[in-house]
Design an enzyme around this catalytic site. Structure first.
Site, PDB file in Angstrom:
ATOM      1  N   LYS A   1       0.836   5.119   3.088  1.00 48.91           N
ATOM      2  CA  LYS A   1       0.547   5.895   4.338  1.00 48.91           C
ATOM      3  C   LYS A   1       0.075   5.107   5.370  1.00 48.91           C
ATOM      4  CE  LYS A   1      -2.980   9.403   5.612  1.00 48.91           C
ATOM      5  NZ  LYS A   1      -4.175  10.062   5.252  1.00 48.91           N
ATOM      6  N   PHE A   2      -0.634   4.117   5.008  1.00 49.27           N
ATOM      7  CA  PHE A   2      -1.032   3.121   6.292  1.00 49.27           C
ATOM      8  C   PHE A   2      -0.041   2.124   6.414  1.00 49.27           C
ATOM      9  CE2 PHE A   2      -5.019   5.134   5.241  1.00 49.27           C
ATOM     10  CZ  PHE A   2      -5.819   5.116   6.388  1.00 49.27           C
ATOM     11  N   GLU A   3       0.911   1.943   5.691  1.00 47.28           N
ATOM     12  CA  GLU A   3       2.037   1.157   6.076  1.00 47.28           C
ATOM     13  C   GLU A   3       2.979   1.931   7.192  1.00 47.28           C
ATOM     14  OE1 GLU A   3       4.549  -0.438   3.138  1.00 47.28           O
ATOM     15  OE2 GLU A   3       5.624  -1.717   4.572  1.00 47.28           O
TER      16      GLU A   3
ATOM     17  N   ASP B   1      -1.507  -4.794   8.298  1.00 53.31           N
ATOM     18  CA  ASP B   1      -0.508  -4.577   9.637  1.00 53.31           C
ATOM     19  C   ASP B   1      -1.524  -4.917  10.719  1.00 53.31           C
ATOM     20  OD1 ASP B   1      -2.309  -2.624   9.147  1.00 53.31           O
ATOM     21  OD2 ASP B   1      -1.321  -1.240  10.579  1.00 53.31           O
TER      22      ASP B   1
ATOM     23  N   ASP C   1      -9.103  -1.234   5.179  1.00 53.88           N
ATOM     24  CA  ASP C   1      -9.616  -1.086   6.579  1.00 53.88           C
ATOM     25  C   ASP C   1      -9.865  -2.350   7.446  1.00 53.88           C
ATOM     26  OD1 ASP C   1     -10.081   1.866   6.168  1.00 53.88           O
ATOM     27  OD2 ASP C   1     -11.455   1.106   4.556  1.00 53.88           O
TER      28      ASP C   1
ATOM     29  N   GLU D   1     -11.837   3.698  -5.681  1.00 59.16           N
ATOM     30  CA  GLU D   1     -11.620   4.133  -4.130  1.00 59.16           C
ATOM     31  C   GLU D   1     -12.871   4.732  -4.077  1.00 59.16           C
ATOM     32  OE1 GLU D   1     -11.304   5.240  -0.873  1.00 59.16           O
ATOM     33  OE2 GLU D   1      -9.174   4.404  -1.405  1.00 59.16           O
TER      34      GLU D   1
ATOM     35  N   GLU E   1      -6.467  -1.705  -8.393  1.00 56.85           N
ATOM     36  CA  GLU E   1      -6.023  -1.678  -6.977  1.00 56.85           C
ATOM     37  C   GLU E   1      -7.307  -1.180  -6.702  1.00 56.85           C
ATOM     38  OE1 GLU E   1      -2.599   0.695  -5.683  1.00 56.85           O
ATOM     39  OE2 GLU E   1      -3.183   1.119  -3.986  1.00 56.85           O
TER      40      GLU E   1
END
Ligand SMILES: C[S@@+](CC[C@H](N)C(=O)[O-])C[C@H]1O[C@@H](n2cnc3c(N)ncnc32)[C@H](O)[C@@H]1O
Length: 231
Positions: free
Chosen positions: A211-213, A180, A144, A94, A69
Site C-alpha cells: 500500500k505504501f509503495e 520512498d 514510517d 505490527e 516482518e
C-alpha cells in the site's frame, strides 16, 4: 521546583517517556476486521511476548528459516511471501490493529500455517522475545518516514535498532528495507555503513507492491530497496 519534588519526584519526572516509532491510532476498524480478531487471533497471534518465543510450540514445522516482518501494515507482502515460500516460517510484528485484522482475514482465507503475528512494539519484541542469533531475515518495508526534522528521533531505523537486529540475526542473516523517502534512505545507508557489521548485498529484487509503495509512487517518490547482510 519545590524541594519535595526532588525528594519525591513525581512519576512524570521519574519515568522518561520512551520515544516510539509509531503512534497508536484508534483508527476505524471494520466489522470484518473485528470478526477476524475474535475468530482467528487465537490461532495466529503470539501472546505474552515478555517471554522468549519457542518456535517449536509456535510452528508446525519449527526447524525452518525464520523471517520477521516489522510493520507489515495490512500484511500484503507477508502473506504473499508466506505463500511463495511454504518452507519458511514468518512472524509479522505490527501495532496497527485494523491492519492486523485485515491480515487475519487473508491468513484464514488462505489457510496458511507458516505465519504468526505479534501485536506489539517491534523493539520490545526483539529485546524480550527472541534469543540472540535465531532470526534468518528481517524485512522492514516502508517504515514510517517521520519527515519533520523534529520527529526524526522517532524513525525506527537508527544506530541502536541496527545493533539490536544484528544481535538477533544468525550469522550471514540479512535485513531487507524499502523506503520512498530520500533522506530516510540516506540515513539508513549511513547508519549501516557506520555499524561496519553488515555489507550491502545486491539490492532487493522482490516486487513489493505494498500500500505504501503505491502511495509513494503516486506522490512521484523514488522507491529505494536495500539488502544488508551480516558479515
Ligand atoms: C508506513 S506503514 C507501512 C506498512 C506496510 N509495510 C506497507 O508497506 O504498506 C509503517 C507500519 O509500521 C508500523 N510500525 C511502526 N513502528 C512499529 C513498531 N515499533 N513495531 C511494530 N510496527 C510498527 C506502523 O503501525 C505502520 O503500519
Amino acid at each position: 521546583m519545590p524541594y519535595s519534588s526532588f525528594v519525591n519526584p513525581s512519576p512524570k519526572l521519574k519515568q522518561k517517556r520512551e520515544v516510539t516509532s509509531f503512534v497508536r491510532r484508534a483508527g476505524r476498524i471494520t466489522s470484518g476486521q473485528k470478526h477476524a480478531w475474535q475468530s482467528y487471533w487465537e490461532l495466529y497471534g503470539i501472546q505474552n511476548t515478555k517471554r522468549i518465543i519457542d518456535t517449536t510450540n509456535v510452528f508446525n514445522k519449527p526447524n525452518r528459516k525464520l523471517i520477521i516482518e516489522i510493520g507489515f501494515g495490512n500484511g500484503e507482502v507477508l502473506i504473499d511471501s508466506a505463500i511463495r515460500n511454504p518452507d519458511n516460517n514468518f512472524i509479522g510484528i505490527e501495532v496497527y490493529e485494523s491492519g492486523i485484522g485485515q491480515c487475519l482475514i487473508h491468513l484464514s482465507d488462505k489457510k496458511l500455517t507458516n505465519v504468526k503475528l505479534i501485536n506489539e512494539d517491534a523493539k520490545r519484541v526483539l529485546i524480550h522475545s527472541f534469543k540472540d542469533q535465531t532470526i534468518d531475515q528481517i524485512n522492514i518495508f516502508f517504515p514510517d518516514p517521520w519527515p519533520k526534522k523534529r520527529h526524526h528521533k522517532r524513525r525506527l531505523i537508527n544506530k541502536d535498532f541496527v545493533l539490536l537486529m544484528q544481535k538477533k540475526l544468525k550469522k550471514n542473516g540479512c535485513i531487507n528495507i524499502a523506503t520512498d523517502w530520500d533522506d530516510y534512505a540516506e540515513q539508513i545507508i549511513d547508519v549501516f555503513n557506520k555499524s561496519k557489521l553488515f555489507k550491502k548485498a545486491n539490492d532487493l529484487t522482490l516486487n513489493l507492491e505494498t500500500k505504501f509503495e503505491r502511495r509513494g509512487l503516486k506522490l512521484g517518490h523514488k522507491i529505494q530497496k536495500f539488502t544488508f547482510q551480516l558479515h
